[in-house]
Design a protein around this motif. Structure first.
Motif, PDB file in Angstrom:
ATOM      1  N   TRP A   1      29.526  48.500  70.060  1.00 31.77           N
ATOM      2  CA  TRP A   1      29.480  49.559  69.038  1.00 31.77           C
ATOM      3  C   TRP A   1      28.422  49.245  67.977  1.00 31.77           C
ATOM      4  O   TRP A   1      27.667  50.115  67.576  1.00 31.77           O
ATOM      5  CB  TRP A   1      30.849  49.732  68.413  1.00 31.77           C
ATOM      6  CG  TRP A   1      30.876  50.802  67.377  1.00 31.77           C
ATOM      7  CD1 TRP A   1      30.853  50.642  66.032  1.00 31.77           C
ATOM      8  CD2 TRP A   1      30.867  52.211  67.610  1.00 31.77           C
ATOM      9  NE1 TRP A   1      30.845  51.860  65.413  1.00 31.77           N
ATOM     10  CE2 TRP A   1      30.856  52.846  66.355  1.00 31.77           C
ATOM     11  CE3 TRP A   1      30.871  52.987  68.756  1.00 31.77           C
ATOM     12  CZ2 TRP A   1      30.846  54.222  66.233  1.00 31.77           C
ATOM     13  CZ3 TRP A   1      30.868  54.358  68.615  1.00 31.77           C
ATOM     14  CH2 TRP A   1      30.852  54.958  67.374  1.00 31.77           C
ATOM     15  N   ASP A   2      28.375  47.988  67.515  1.00 31.26           N
ATOM     16  CA  ASP A   2      27.359  47.591  66.537  1.00 31.26           C
ATOM     17  C   ASP A   2      25.953  47.730  67.118  1.00 31.26           C
ATOM     18  O   ASP A   2      25.027  48.164  66.429  1.00 31.26           O
ATOM     19  CB  ASP A   2      27.591  46.155  66.079  1.00 31.26           C
ATOM     20  CG  ASP A   2      28.777  46.030  65.141  1.00 31.26           C
ATOM     21  OD1 ASP A   2      29.201  47.066  64.586  1.00 31.26           O
ATOM     22  OD2 ASP A   2      29.272  44.892  64.972  1.00 31.26           O
ATOM     23  N   LEU A   3      25.798  47.379  68.380  1.00 33.88           N
ATOM     24  CA  LEU A   3      24.491  47.501  69.032  1.00 33.88           C
ATOM     25  C   LEU A   3      24.063  48.957  69.112  1.00 33.88           C
ATOM     26  O   LEU A   3      22.908  49.294  68.792  1.00 33.88           O
ATOM     27  CB  LEU A   3      24.544  46.882  70.426  1.00 33.88           C
ATOM     28  CG  LEU A   3      23.246  46.963  71.230  1.00 33.88           C
ATOM     29  CD1 LEU A   3      22.227  46.007  70.639  1.00 33.88           C
ATOM     30  CD2 LEU A   3      23.502  46.638  72.680  1.00 33.88           C
ATOM     31  N   LEU A   4      24.964  49.842  69.509  1.00 31.21           N
ATOM     32  CA  LEU A   4      24.628  51.263  69.602  1.00 31.21           C
ATOM     33  C   LEU A   4      24.313  51.848  68.220  1.00 31.21           C
ATOM     34  O   LEU A   4      23.397  52.657  68.074  1.00 31.21           O
ATOM     35  CB  LEU A   4      25.764  52.045  70.253  1.00 31.21           C
ATOM     36  CG  LEU A   4      25.964  51.787  71.745  1.00 31.21           C
ATOM     37  CD1 LEU A   4      27.192  52.525  72.244  1.00 31.21           C
ATOM     38  CD2 LEU A   4      24.736  52.181  72.529  1.00 31.21           C
ATOM     39  N   ARG A   5      25.065  51.425  67.217  1.00 30.62           N
ATOM     40  CA  ARG A   5      24.808  51.904  65.863  1.00 30.62           C
ATOM     41  C   ARG A   5      23.438  51.423  65.383  1.00 30.62           C
ATOM     42  O   ARG A   5      22.693  52.173  64.759  1.00 30.62           O
ATOM     43  CB  ARG A   5      25.907  51.412  64.935  1.00 30.62           C
ATOM     44  CG  ARG A   5      25.845  52.034  63.571  1.00 30.62           C
ATOM     45  CD  ARG A   5      26.980  51.594  62.708  1.00 30.62           C
ATOM     46  NE  ARG A   5      26.953  50.137  62.610  1.00 30.62           N
ATOM     47  CZ  ARG A   5      27.942  49.417  62.142  1.00 30.62           C
ATOM     48  NH1 ARG A   5      29.051  49.985  61.748  1.00 30.62           N
ATOM     49  NH2 ARG A   5      27.844  48.109  62.069  1.00 30.62           N
ATOM     50  N   ASP A   6      23.087  50.189  65.708  1.00 26.82           N
ATOM     51  CA  ASP A   6      21.777  49.670  65.317  1.00 26.82           C
ATOM     52  C   ASP A   6      20.645  50.367  66.071  1.00 26.82           C
ATOM     53  O   ASP A   6      19.566  50.566  65.523  1.00 26.82           O
ATOM     54  CB  ASP A   6      21.708  48.167  65.558  1.00 26.82           C
ATOM     55  CG  ASP A   6      22.534  47.380  64.559  1.00 26.82           C
ATOM     56  OD1 ASP A   6      22.909  47.966  63.524  1.00 26.82           O
ATOM     57  OD2 ASP A   6      22.815  46.187  64.820  1.00 26.82           O
TER      58      ASP A   6
ATOM     59  N   PRO B   1      15.354  53.139  64.388  1.00 25.84           N
ATOM     60  CA  PRO B   1      14.185  54.023  64.281  1.00 25.84           C
ATOM     61  C   PRO B   1      14.138  54.767  62.943  1.00 25.84           C
ATOM     62  O   PRO B   1      13.059  54.970  62.378  1.00 25.84           O
ATOM     63  CB  PRO B   1      14.348  55.008  65.441  1.00 25.84           C
ATOM     64  CG  PRO B   1      15.261  54.349  66.390  1.00 25.84           C
ATOM     65  CD  PRO B   1      16.152  53.484  65.569  1.00 25.84           C
ATOM     66  N   PHE B   2      15.298  55.171  62.431  1.00 31.20           N
ATOM     67  CA  PHE B   2      15.328  55.851  61.140  1.00 31.20           C
ATOM     68  C   PHE B   2      14.848  54.922  60.027  1.00 31.20           C
ATOM     69  O   PHE B   2      14.084  55.333  59.153  1.00 31.20           O
ATOM     70  CB  PHE B   2      16.749  56.347  60.857  1.00 31.20           C
ATOM     71  CG  PHE B   2      16.867  57.136  59.595  1.00 31.20           C
ATOM     72  CD1 PHE B   2      16.233  58.356  59.454  1.00 31.20           C
ATOM     73  CD2 PHE B   2      17.610  56.648  58.538  1.00 31.20           C
ATOM     74  CE1 PHE B   2      16.336  59.080  58.287  1.00 31.20           C
ATOM     75  CE2 PHE B   2      17.724  57.361  57.360  1.00 31.20           C
ATOM     76  CZ  PHE B   2      17.079  58.577  57.239  1.00 31.20           C
ATOM     77  N   ASP B   3      15.262  53.666  60.088  1.00 28.64           N
ATOM     78  CA  ASP B   3      14.814  52.682  59.105  1.00 28.64           C
ATOM     79  C   ASP B   3      13.307  52.465  59.207  1.00 28.64           C
ATOM     80  O   ASP B   3      12.610  52.367  58.191  1.00 28.64           O
ATOM     81  CB  ASP B   3      15.569  51.370  59.310  1.00 28.64           C
ATOM     82  CG  ASP B   3      15.194  50.309  58.305  1.00 28.64           C
ATOM     83  OD1 ASP B   3      15.148  50.644  57.095  1.00 28.64           O
ATOM     84  OD2 ASP B   3      14.943  49.154  58.711  1.00 28.64           O
ATOM     85  N   GLN B   4      12.786  52.400  60.406  1.00 30.24           N
ATOM     86  CA  GLN B   4      11.348  52.219  60.588  1.00 30.24           C
ATOM     87  C   GLN B   4      10.570  53.439  60.098  1.00 30.24           C
ATOM     88  O   GLN B   4       9.493  53.307  59.520  1.00 30.24           O
ATOM     89  CB  GLN B   4      11.019  51.952  62.063  1.00 30.24           C
ATOM     90  CG  GLN B   4      11.574  50.638  62.569  1.00 30.24           C
ATOM     91  CD  GLN B   4      11.049  49.467  61.790  1.00 30.24           C
ATOM     92  OE1 GLN B   4       9.861  49.336  61.553  1.00 30.24           O
ATOM     93  NE2 GLN B   4      11.954  48.599  61.362  1.00 30.24           N
TER      94      GLN B   4
END
Length: 111
Positions: free
Chosen positions: A31-36, A41-44
């Motif tokens: 779940w953490d991996l999918l959230r990341d 991309p949004f953070d970038q």
């Protein structure tokens, strides 16, 4: 003989609890991996926008702000009474909102 089966049953129950905890830990990690994967991309994109905004030269605006200080006190008072500062803030905010809305796809219909 009953103690033997009780010990075996306790081992099986302990193993099942361990499997359950392992499943929960794997689920949380996935779940953490999918959230990341979604937020990276949004953070970038935000970092790219930040570096683009930092690259804009606004020295022309800041050099002309000192002209307000050279106005006579009477003129500054009349401009304040007329609400020129508020009007300039409203116009600048409207322009900023319009420019930000231009960045959203499918909103560029009328302009």
């Amino acid at each position: 003989m009953g103690a033997f089966f009780t010990a075996i049953l306790a081992k099986v129950v302990g193993f099942a609890e361990w499997i359950g905890r392992l499943f929960v830990a794997v689920f949380v990690a996935v779940w953490d991996l999918l959230r990341d994967v979604v937020t990276w991309p949004f953070d970038q994109l935000l970092d790219l926008a930040k570096s683009g905004i930092e690259g804009i030269d606004v020295s022309g605006i800041t050099t002309n702000l000192s002209a307000w200080g050279s106005l006579p006190a009477e003129v500054s008072n009349i401009l304040g009474l007329l609400g020129a500062g508020t009007a300039i803030n409203i116009i600048a905010s409207a322009i900023a909102v319009r420019l930000v809305l231009q960045l959203i796809p499918f909103v560029r219909l009328g302009s």
